[in-house]
Design a protein around this motif. Structure first.
Motif, PDB file in Angstrom:
ATOM      1  N   HIS A 295      29.662  53.916  49.614  1.00  0.00           N
ATOM      2  CA  HIS A 295      29.665  52.575  50.212  1.00  0.00           C
ATOM      3  C   HIS A 295      29.852  51.550  49.097  1.00  0.00           C
ATOM      4  CE1 HIS A 295      28.516  48.990  52.438  1.00  0.00           C
ATOM      5  NE2 HIS A 295      28.496  49.704  53.555  1.00  0.00           N
ATOM      6  N   PRO A 296      30.790  50.607  49.257  1.00  0.00           N
ATOM      7  CA  PRO A 296      31.070  49.645  48.180  1.00  0.00           C
ATOM      8  C   PRO A 296      29.923  48.670  47.914  1.00  0.00           C
ATOM      9  CG  PRO A 296      32.301  49.096  50.170  1.00  0.00           C
ATOM     10  CD  PRO A 296      31.701  50.441  50.403  1.00  0.00           C
ATOM     11  N   ASP A 297      29.050  48.465  48.891  1.00  0.00           N
ATOM     12  CA  ASP A 297      27.888  47.588  48.710  1.00  0.00           C
ATOM     13  C   ASP A 297      26.691  48.217  49.403  1.00  0.00           C
ATOM     14  OD1 ASP A 297      25.979  45.624  48.474  1.00  0.00           O
ATOM     15  OD2 ASP A 297      27.116  44.060  49.487  1.00  0.00           O
ATOM     16  N   PRO A 298      26.102  49.256  48.807  1.00  0.00           N
ATOM     17  CA  PRO A 298      25.022  49.976  49.482  1.00  0.00           C
ATOM     18  C   PRO A 298      23.782  49.119  49.732  1.00  0.00           C
ATOM     19  CG  PRO A 298      25.156  50.631  47.185  1.00  0.00           C
ATOM     20  CD  PRO A 298      26.373  49.794  47.467  1.00  0.00           C
ATOM     21  N   VAL A 299      23.558  48.108  48.905  1.00  0.00           N
ATOM     22  CA  VAL A 299      22.385  47.254  49.065  1.00  0.00           C
ATOM     23  C   VAL A 299      22.450  46.485  50.388  1.00  0.00           C
ATOM     24  CG1 VAL A 299      21.063  45.335  48.067  1.00  0.00           C
ATOM     25  CG2 VAL A 299      22.062  47.079  46.573  1.00  0.00           C
ATOM     26  N   SER A 300      23.661  46.180  50.813  1.00  0.00           N
ATOM     27  CA  SER A 300      23.836  45.377  52.034  1.00  0.00           C
ATOM     28  C   SER A 300      23.382  46.092  53.294  1.00  0.00           C
ATOM     29  CB  SER A 300      25.308  44.966  52.188  1.00  0.00           C
ATOM     30  OG  SER A 300      26.123  46.102  52.485  1.00  0.00           O
ATOM     31  N   ILE A 301      23.241  47.416  53.254  1.00  0.00           N
ATOM     32  CA  ILE A 301      22.834  48.149  54.449  1.00  0.00           C
ATOM     33  C   ILE A 301      21.411  48.702  54.318  1.00  0.00           C
ATOM     34  CG2 ILE A 301      25.180  48.722  55.168  1.00  0.00           C
ATOM     35  CD1 ILE A 301      24.755  51.533  54.011  1.00  0.00           C
ATOM     36  N   LEU A 302      20.674  48.226  53.318  1.00  0.00           N
ATOM     37  CA  LEU A 302      19.294  48.671  53.133  1.00  0.00           C
ATOM     38  C   LEU A 302      18.312  47.650  53.697  1.00  0.00           C
ATOM     39  CD1 LEU A 302      19.232  50.208  49.529  1.00  0.00           C
ATOM     40  CD2 LEU A 302      19.612  51.350  51.713  1.00  0.00           C
ATOM     41  N   ALA A 303      17.311  48.156  54.406  1.00  0.00           N
ATOM     42  CA  ALA A 303      16.209  47.320  54.888  1.00  0.00           C
ATOM     43  C   ALA A 303      14.990  47.480  53.991  1.00  0.00           C
ATOM     44  CB  ALA A 303      15.848  47.696  56.316  1.00  0.00           C
ATOM     45  N   GLY A 304      14.972  48.549  53.184  1.00  0.00           N
ATOM     46  CA  GLY A 304      13.865  48.805  52.276  1.00  0.00           C
ATOM     47  C   GLY A 304      14.082  50.125  51.556  1.00  0.00           C
ATOM     48  N   TRP A 305      13.248  50.378  50.550  1.00  0.00           N
ATOM     49  CA  TRP A 305      13.409  51.616  49.777  1.00  0.00           C
ATOM     50  C   TRP A 305      12.169  51.921  48.966  1.00  0.00           C
ATOM     51  CZ3 TRP A 305      16.979  51.164  44.892  1.00  0.00           C
ATOM     52  CH2 TRP A 305      16.654  50.033  44.156  1.00  0.00           C
ATOM     53  N   GLY A 306      12.145  53.142  48.405  1.00  0.00           N
ATOM     54  CA  GLY A 306      11.039  53.561  47.562  1.00  0.00           C
ATOM     55  C   GLY A 306      11.069  52.872  46.214  1.00  0.00           C
ATOM     56  N   SER A 307       9.902  52.683  45.619  1.00  0.00           N
ATOM     57  CA  SER A 307       9.796  51.968  44.341  1.00  0.00           C
ATOM     58  C   SER A 307      10.052  52.853  43.132  1.00  0.00           C
ATOM     59  CB  SER A 307       8.403  51.340  44.221  1.00  0.00           C
ATOM     60  OG  SER A 307       7.401  52.347  44.242  1.00  0.00           O
ATOM     61  N   ASP A 308      10.353  54.124  43.356  1.00  0.00           N
ATOM     62  CA  ASP A 308      10.542  55.055  42.244  1.00  0.00           C
ATOM     63  C   ASP A 308      11.768  54.739  41.390  1.00  0.00           C
ATOM     64  OD1 ASP A 308      11.664  56.027  44.899  1.00  0.00           O
ATOM     65  OD2 ASP A 308      12.830  57.280  43.517  1.00  0.00           O
ATOM     66  N   TYR A 309      12.754  54.063  41.968  1.00  0.00           N
ATOM     67  CA  TYR A 309      14.047  53.927  41.284  1.00  0.00           C
ATOM     68  C   TYR A 309      13.957  53.080  40.016  1.00  0.00           C
ATOM     69  CZ  TYR A 309      19.148  53.896  41.005  1.00  0.00           C
ATOM     70  OH  TYR A 309      20.434  54.090  40.606  1.00  0.00           O
ATOM     71  N   ARG A 310      13.305  51.929  40.107  1.00  0.00           N
ATOM     72  CA  ARG A 310      13.206  51.060  38.936  1.00  0.00           C
ATOM     73  C   ARG A 310      12.478  51.772  37.793  1.00  0.00           C
ATOM     74  NH1 ARG A 310      12.598  45.105  38.149  1.00  0.00           N
ATOM     75  NH2 ARG A 310      12.699  44.836  40.411  1.00  0.00           N
ATOM     76  N   ARG A 311      11.464  52.562  38.117  1.00  0.00           N
ATOM     77  CA  ARG A 311      10.674  53.255  37.099  1.00  0.00           C
ATOM     78  C   ARG A 311      11.429  54.441  36.498  1.00  0.00           C
ATOM     79  NH1 ARG A 311       7.752  57.663  38.040  1.00  0.00           N
ATOM     80  NH2 ARG A 311       7.703  57.277  40.296  1.00  0.00           N
ATOM     81  N   GLN A 312      12.053  55.235  37.344  1.00  0.00           N
ATOM     82  CA  GLN A 312      12.671  56.466  36.883  1.00  0.00           C
ATOM     83  C   GLN A 312      14.108  56.284  36.404  1.00  0.00           C
ATOM     84  OE1 GLN A 312      12.223  59.137  40.223  1.00  0.00           O
ATOM     85  NE2 GLN A 312      10.185  59.768  39.588  1.00  0.00           N
ATOM     86  N   SER A 313      14.774  55.242  36.873  1.00  0.00           N
ATOM     87  CA  SER A 313      16.194  55.048  36.567  1.00  0.00           C
ATOM     88  C   SER A 313      16.456  53.618  36.108  1.00  0.00           C
ATOM     89  CB  SER A 313      17.040  55.371  37.801  1.00  0.00           C
ATOM     90  OG  SER A 313      16.674  56.592  38.386  1.00  0.00           O
TER      91      SER A 313
END
Length: 369
Positions: A63-81
């Motif tokens: 998806h060219p803009d994956p953030v645009s179709i997100l309503a929420g997500w896990g907090s692991d990404y900022r820490r691990q990546s």
């Protein structure tokens, strides 16, 4: 006259209603997840909650803009990546405002209540978060009981089996079938090429030192995960006999006794403050090389024959849990069987993979002595 008009109006209304029903049916999407469950949505998903933030790694390839179709997500990404998160943050600033549903690393860190409150039209869970290692997990059942469709995908526990169906599922459920099929074609084509070239080749012993230098030696994959990468690249993972699960710890003494023909460390920007191997998006070659030099000079590691004979390498740890692992497998295969892959350029393959990505994928993603 009025009767004719009324009749005509009724006919037009019936036609319009039929067209609307047909359009609604045409928008409905159906796909199967990695558990063989059938998921049907009335229309492609526009409000997705990712139980693990890291699943954006796959979503951002189709998806060219994956953030645009997100309503929420896990907090692991900022820490691990942190390196990939920074790229998404720069490209899609709206990512900062995404509601969090807890740390998706474990069921205990995930908040069912927060996810429900976001009223998603699709909940995406990994096998481990869904609790599906031993059968359908209660998270799946709880979301379905609340009327929220759940799709279980995975790129970690059994990546060579689950990657293609996970990509196909996501592509269908977000209305990006063409893009996902193009990525699948690229992915399968590279794996077929690698499998063909390693036929009949000697199978060397390989040790993968995960998160190298950042924690006590030595974290390593058991079965599945990075073990699958070694096997697909034509090697034998020595840790499978020592680690009972997907990942585990072996002692430095065990590593020295095993004395593998190849030593492959994984690293990332998350290890920079700990003095570990630093590889990843935006990492310059000098920084990566210095961290690799320190690692190979560390007590015990320096005495390995693979190090003294220059068969020690480094890979970006975040090739794991993403379809981009196909590039890591190709890179491993060329290290293990250089003569058979003399004409193959993993950097060119990475550039081809990057063409699918919503974010730039430049940086030092592997390193050699």
């Amino acid at each position: 006259m009025s009767f004719a008009l009324s009749r005509r109006s009724l006919m037009l209304g019936a036609i319009a209603a039929s067209a609307l029903i047909h359009a609604a049916r045409a928008q409905a999407v159906t796909a199967s997840d990695v558990l063989g469950r059938t998921i049907t949505l009335k229309a492609p998903a526009k409000r997705i909650v990712l139980g693990q933030g890291r699943q954006i790694n796959a979503l951002g390839l189709i998806h060219p803009d994956p953030v645009s179709i997100l309503a929420g997500w896990g907090s692991d990404y900022r820490r691990q990546s942190p390196d990939t998160f920074a790229r998404y943050q720069a490209r899609f600033p709206a990512i900062e405002a995404l509601p969090l549903v807890g740390d998706g690393a474990t069921q205990g860190g995930f908040s069912f209540e927060q996810a429900i409150a976001l009223a998603p039209d699709l909940m995406v869970l990994s096998r481990s978060l869904a609790g599906t290692r031993r059968g359908p997990g209660d998270l799946v059942e709880r979301f379905e009981a609340a009327g929220i469709p759940v799709a279980v995908i995975d790129f970690f526990l059994d990546p060579l089996k689950d990657t293609v169906p996970s990509l196909r599922l996501l592509g269908t459920l977000i209305g990006q079938e063409k893009r996902s099929e193009q990525l699948i074609s690229f992915y399968q084509g590279r794996l077929r090429m690698i499998a063909e070239r390693i036929k009949g080749a000697p199978v060397p012993d390989v040790f993968i030192h995960a998160h190298a230098g950042g924690i006590e030696c030595c974290m390593s994959p058991g079965r599945g995960t990075l073990d699958d990468f070694i096997t697909a690249a034509g090697g034998r993972n020595i840790a499978t006999a020592l680690v009972p699960g997907a990942t585990g710890q072996i002692s430095l003494e065990q590593l020295l006794v095993s004395d593998p023909q190849f030593y492959v460390a994984t690293g990332g920007t998350h290890l920079a403050k700990q003095g570990g191997l630093v590889l990843g998006l935006g990492v310059d070659p000098a920084t990566a090389q210095e961290s690799f030099r320190r690692l190979l000079a560390s007590p015990g590691i320096a005495t390995l024959k693979a190090v003294s004979e220059r068969r020690a390498y480094g890979l970006w740890h975040l090739f794991n849990d993403t379809p981009l692992h196909v590039v890591a497998i190709e890179r491993l295969a060329k290290w293990l069987h250089p003569a058979r892959f003399a004409d193959i350029d993993p950097a060119a393959t990475m550039a081809e993979a990057a063409a699918f990505s919503a974010i730039p994928l430049d940086g030092t993603l592997w390193i050699e002595p």
